[in-house]
Structure formats: C-alpha cells, structure tokens
Enzyme design. Structure first.
Site, PDB file in Angstrom:
ATOM      1  N   HIS A 142      20.520  -1.300 -15.440  1.00  0.00           N
ATOM      2  CA  HIS A 142      19.146  -1.379 -15.465  1.00  0.00           C
ATOM      3  C   HIS A 142      18.780  -0.386 -16.497  1.00  0.00           C
ATOM      4  O   HIS A 142      19.340   0.755 -16.528  1.00  0.00           O
ATOM      5  CB  HIS A 142      18.489  -0.716 -14.016  1.00  0.00           C
ATOM      6  CG  HIS A 142      16.860  -0.858 -14.163  1.00  0.00           C
ATOM      7  ND1 HIS A 142      16.400  -0.673 -12.826  1.00  0.00           N
ATOM      8  CD2 HIS A 142      15.974  -0.925 -14.846  1.00  0.00           C
ATOM      9  CE1 HIS A 142      14.751  -0.742 -13.133  1.00  0.00           C
ATOM     10  NE2 HIS A 142      14.728  -0.941 -14.479  1.00  0.00           N
ATOM     11  N   LEU A 143      18.078  -0.560 -17.462  1.00  0.00           N
ATOM     12  CA  LEU A 143      18.090   0.305 -18.548  1.00  0.00           C
ATOM     13  C   LEU A 143      17.509   1.769 -18.393  1.00  0.00           C
ATOM     14  O   LEU A 143      16.671   1.983 -17.698  1.00  0.00           O
ATOM     15  CB  LEU A 143      16.910  -0.373 -19.594  1.00  0.00           C
ATOM     16  CG  LEU A 143      16.759   0.625 -20.865  1.00  0.00           C
ATOM     17  CD1 LEU A 143      18.354   0.714 -21.663  1.00  0.00           C
ATOM     18  CD2 LEU A 143      15.590  -0.096 -21.762  1.00  0.00           C
ATOM     19  N   HIS A 144      18.418   2.559 -18.746  1.00  0.00           N
ATOM     20  CA  HIS A 144      18.176   4.113 -18.605  1.00  0.00           C
ATOM     21  C   HIS A 144      19.020   4.984 -19.742  1.00  0.00           C
ATOM     22  O   HIS A 144      20.216   4.510 -20.165  1.00  0.00           O
ATOM     23  CB  HIS A 144      18.529   4.281 -17.080  1.00  0.00           C
ATOM     24  CG  HIS A 144      20.238   4.234 -16.945  1.00  0.00           C
ATOM     25  ND1 HIS A 144      20.692   3.262 -16.792  1.00  0.00           N
ATOM     26  CD2 HIS A 144      21.036   5.294 -16.898  1.00  0.00           C
ATOM     27  CE1 HIS A 144      22.192   3.253 -16.373  1.00  0.00           C
ATOM     28  NE2 HIS A 144      22.105   4.538 -16.393  1.00  0.00           N
ATOM     29  N   PHE A 145      18.420   5.989 -19.765  1.00  0.00           N
ATOM     30  CA  PHE A 145      19.207   7.152 -20.550  1.00  0.00           C
ATOM     31  C   PHE A 145      19.476   8.361 -19.582  1.00  0.00           C
ATOM     32  O   PHE A 145      18.783   8.521 -18.647  1.00  0.00           O
ATOM     33  CB  PHE A 145      18.149   7.647 -21.503  1.00  0.00           C
ATOM     34  CG  PHE A 145      18.249   6.514 -22.969  1.00  0.00           C
ATOM     35  CD1 PHE A 145      18.861   6.448 -23.814  1.00  0.00           C
ATOM     36  CD2 PHE A 145      17.171   5.503 -22.586  1.00  0.00           C
ATOM     37  CE1 PHE A 145      18.430   5.586 -24.906  1.00  0.00           C
ATOM     38  CE2 PHE A 145      16.947   4.571 -23.607  1.00  0.00           C
ATOM     39  CZ  PHE A 145      17.638   4.449 -24.780  1.00  0.00           C
TER      40      PHE A 145
END
Length: 453
Positions: free
Chosen positions: A245-248
């Site tokens: 799940h897109l994350h930084f």
C-alpha cells in the site's frame, strides 16, 4: 521472470500498525462499524482529523526561508509542534509496541561513521508470511493488511497542498472521502524518534509504486519539515517494503548518515537544471539527484527514474535528504540473492533486511551480539551484498537515462548523449571530494545478480 523461476522467501514482516494482524478470517464481518475506529467505510463517515495544508514552492530554499518571508509565520510549526508533538502524544498514550527512545544507539568508529541501533523490540510479535520478491509491481490486495485498517488514533494529521497558496492548519477537519486525503500516521514499530508513515491518497488504495504526484508530495514533506535531520525513505517491493500500500517512511535522527558523506562524481546536468551524480567508494552503487530549475523539475526527474526501474522489475530504495535538496536512488538485489541462496549464513543469521535506512548507513540490529560486535567492516560487508554488480549497474543507468532524457529533451538520442557525458566524466578530476579511505574497492560478492523478467 518466468513462473517456473518465481521466487518466494519466508519473511517476517515489520508490524507498522496495531491493527496489522491475520486478516483472512476477519474480512466477512463489516456491518455497522468494525469496532476499530478505522479509515474504512464502516467507520470513516463523519470522522475528523487535523489538516496541514502546505504552500507549494518553486525553489527549495534554506531551512529558515521555506515560506519566503520571515514575517509570514506558519500557523503551527510543522516538524516540532505538529509532527513530533503529535508523535509524542501517541507515545504517551501507549500506542507504540516498545519505547524506541530506550534503544541503544552508537556511531561505529571508522571513516564513514555507520550508525548501529539495537532494536530487539522490532523483532517481537511477528507473523511469518510468504513475501514475493520477483515482482516489483504487484496489484493491491484488499484482503491483506493495508493502511485503511489502522485506527484513526494512529493517524496524526492530513497533509495536503493549500488551495489559496498560504500555509493553513485546521485542528479538526472532516475527512473528504470523495477526494482521498494524504495522511501522516505513526509506525507502531518505530526505528527512531518521530518515525511516521506518509500515505498518499490513502483511500485510493494504491499499490507500492512511485508516481509523479505522490513523489512530489513526499518531497514537499521534506521541504516543509525544513530540518536536515528529518529524512524520508521509500522501499519498493523486492527491496524490503513489507506492505503493498503506497507509503513513504520518515523519522528524525540528529546525525549525518554515511551515504550523505559519500563522495560522488558528476555524470551530467539536464536542461531542467537537475544534476546527476554517481556514488563513489560506497558499498552500494547508486545515484544522487540535486538542483533543478523548480521543485517539480527535481521531483519529476527522480520519479521518472523510479518509474523506469519499477517498470523494468528492478527493486530499489530512495532517500530524500537535506530538506529535499538531495535525493539518493539505490537499485538493489539482496532479496533476490537471499531467495537464490547466495547470501552467506552468517549474514542471514543477523536477520537484517537492508532497506533504505540500512543502505543509508543506519544499521538496525536485532541481536545484542551483532550490536556489540558492530564494525565498519561488518556493515560494509552486508551492504556490498545489496549492491548491483558494476556491469548490471551500468545497464540500469542506461534505462534511467533513457527514461529521463525522453522527458527532459524529448529526443531518442539524448540517452546516448547522457551516457557519453557520464563516460567523459569518469576521470578522478570529476570526483567531488573523493575519499582515499580504506575501502577502495567493493567487497566481492555475486556479480551476476540480475533482476530477471
């Protein structure tokens, strides 16, 4: 990579949320609220969170000039009061799995000053899982853990661009479900003080893959923080991202990372003003991006390079450093070597997964023995196994230059021009602050580490 060669390795993922647990048997009961006060449809209606709206800038300026006017004070200090203040509030409320501030940390003697941390708590309460390493791009799976399942108390604030051009802060703002907000949430298994997750457009349930809009958001977060000790990192799938799940990630650590000290040699300057360098005498081969006529020029160049890597199934890590002024791009192949049985048992026994922080020189160690015996030689030996071979790195650079040159100048011949520039600049005179230290060559390893498709 053909299905017959599909690689899977048993991994123990990091728990980043208190609600990250076995989900397969729980998916059916979702009526009238799930009892978790999460970010899904069952609980989100009418929910409110703080909202920080940042001002978009054309140029990355000094820490004290981010707003361009000393008299134009922000409504709240983004890093000190909001992010770290809210993070400490969650610590006092007992939302973290351990007290990371109690973890032993030391700078390892040596030329590069690698940082070692003993974080035994990060290795507890884990669940084994099948983690696929042969596909950098994988579809989002709603049945697996994702950040919409975290409790709202783990979310610190919404982070969006300002609509009127000025910084704004709203202590309690409705969550706009129709325009999926980007949010900053705690990592309940923190590596360092202030360890948070930036989750772009959280309700869109984007898989872990860089796009231009999301990378620009991460760059603005680094700019808004305005502190060189606060850095953002990104791990692709296959490069030790544990959640699709897109994350930084981001945290605060008041010491210079070894990668930030590494000498570089200049490859080229693009028409957009972005300068590209190659790391020299560092155990992991990589690129450094700086400058640009605008913030968006720098962001687009790096995001286009990342997109070219993920489209070609090449795992990579990114470090956003120095308030967004310097961005390191690091393709790697450790997980593939691990799956192929090409990593020594001694290194495997450390259970260190070299993601962006480790590659940058912050070694998070899980065993007291490894912490006590930590040395620059041991850190170098591990990271050398992460690096692509010289031949493969040249191939990857060609892919990157092709991608960014097509957008920078629009000519198919520009990639070759960039490579010729790189070859012309290979003399030692072009090396910036080259260090004649003890590590004059990479530690030998498997030199055939190709990411197959």
């Amino acid at each position: 990579m053909s299905e017959s060669l599909m690689l899977r390795i048993k991994r123990v993922p990091t728990v980043v949320s208190n609600f990250q647990k076995e989900e397969a048997e729980e998916g059916a009961r979702r009526s009238g609220g799930c009892g978790r006060n999460c970010l899904q449809k069952c609980c989100i209606q009418g929910a409110k969170l703080p909202l920080y709206a940042f001002k978009k800038l054309n140029k990355i300026v000094s820490e004290k000039e981010v707003l361009g006017n000393e008299n134009n004070e922000p409504p709240v200090a983004f890093l000190d009061s909001l992010l770290l203040g809210e993070w400490e509030d969650r610590m006092q409320r007992g939302l973290f799995r351990y007290d990371v501030t109690a973890c032993e940390t030391k700078v390892i003697p040596g030329e590069y000053g690698f940082i070692a941390q003993l974080n035994e708590g990060r290795h507890l309460k884990k669940r084994p899982t099948e983690f696929r390493v042969d596909k950098v791009l994988q579809p989002f799976d709603v049945n697996k853990f994702n950040f919409t399942k975290v409790g709202q108390e783990e979310v610190l604030f919404q982070f969006e661009s300002s609509e009127d051009g000025d910084v704004q802060f709203f202590p309690s703002a409705p969550i706009d479900v129709d325009n999926s907000p980007s949010v900053v949430a705690i990592n309940v298994s923190p590596i360092e003080y202030g360890h948070v997750l930036l989750i772009p457009r959280i309700l869109e349930c984007l898989p872990q893959r860089i796009d231009r809009e999301s990378f620009l958001l991460a760059l603005y977060m680094a700019i808004e923080a305005g502190n060189p000790w606060f850095r953002l990192g990104y791990n692709s799938l296959g490069a030790f991202a544990t959640i699709n799940h897109l994350h930084f990630q981001a945290y605060y650590l008041a010491v210079q990372f070894p990668i930030e000290k590494a000498p570089t040699k200049k490859i080229t300057t693009l028409d957009s003003g972005v300068k590209i360098y190659e790391l020299v005498n560092y155990p992991v081969r990589g690129l450094l991006f700086e400058g640009g006529n605008t913030v968006q020029d720098l962001s687009n160049t790096v995001s286009d390079a990342c997109i070219s890597l993920q489209d070609n199934n090449i795992p990579y890590n990114v470090l956003i450093s120095d308030c967004g002024k310097r961005i390191f791009l690091l393709p790697q192949c450790y997980a593939e070597k691990q799956a192929l049985g090409e990593v020594s048992p001694e290194l495997l026994d450390t259970q260190v997964n070299p993601a962006v922080w480790e590659i940058s020189g912050h070694m998070v160690l899980k065993r007291k023995k490894d912490y006590e015996e930590a040395s620059e030689e041991n850190a170098w030996r591990l990271l050398a196994e992460v690096s692509l071979s010289e031949a493969r790195f040249e191939e990857v650079k060609a892919l990157i230059f092709e991608a960014i040159s097509c957008r920078d100048k629009g000519s198919e011949n520009d990639a070759q021009d960039l490579l010729e520039d790189a070859n012309a600049n290979n003399s030692l005179e072009e090396v910036d602050a080259i260090n004649k230290g003890s590590h004059c060559a990479m530690v030998s390893g498997n030199q055939e580490c190709l990411v197959r498709q």
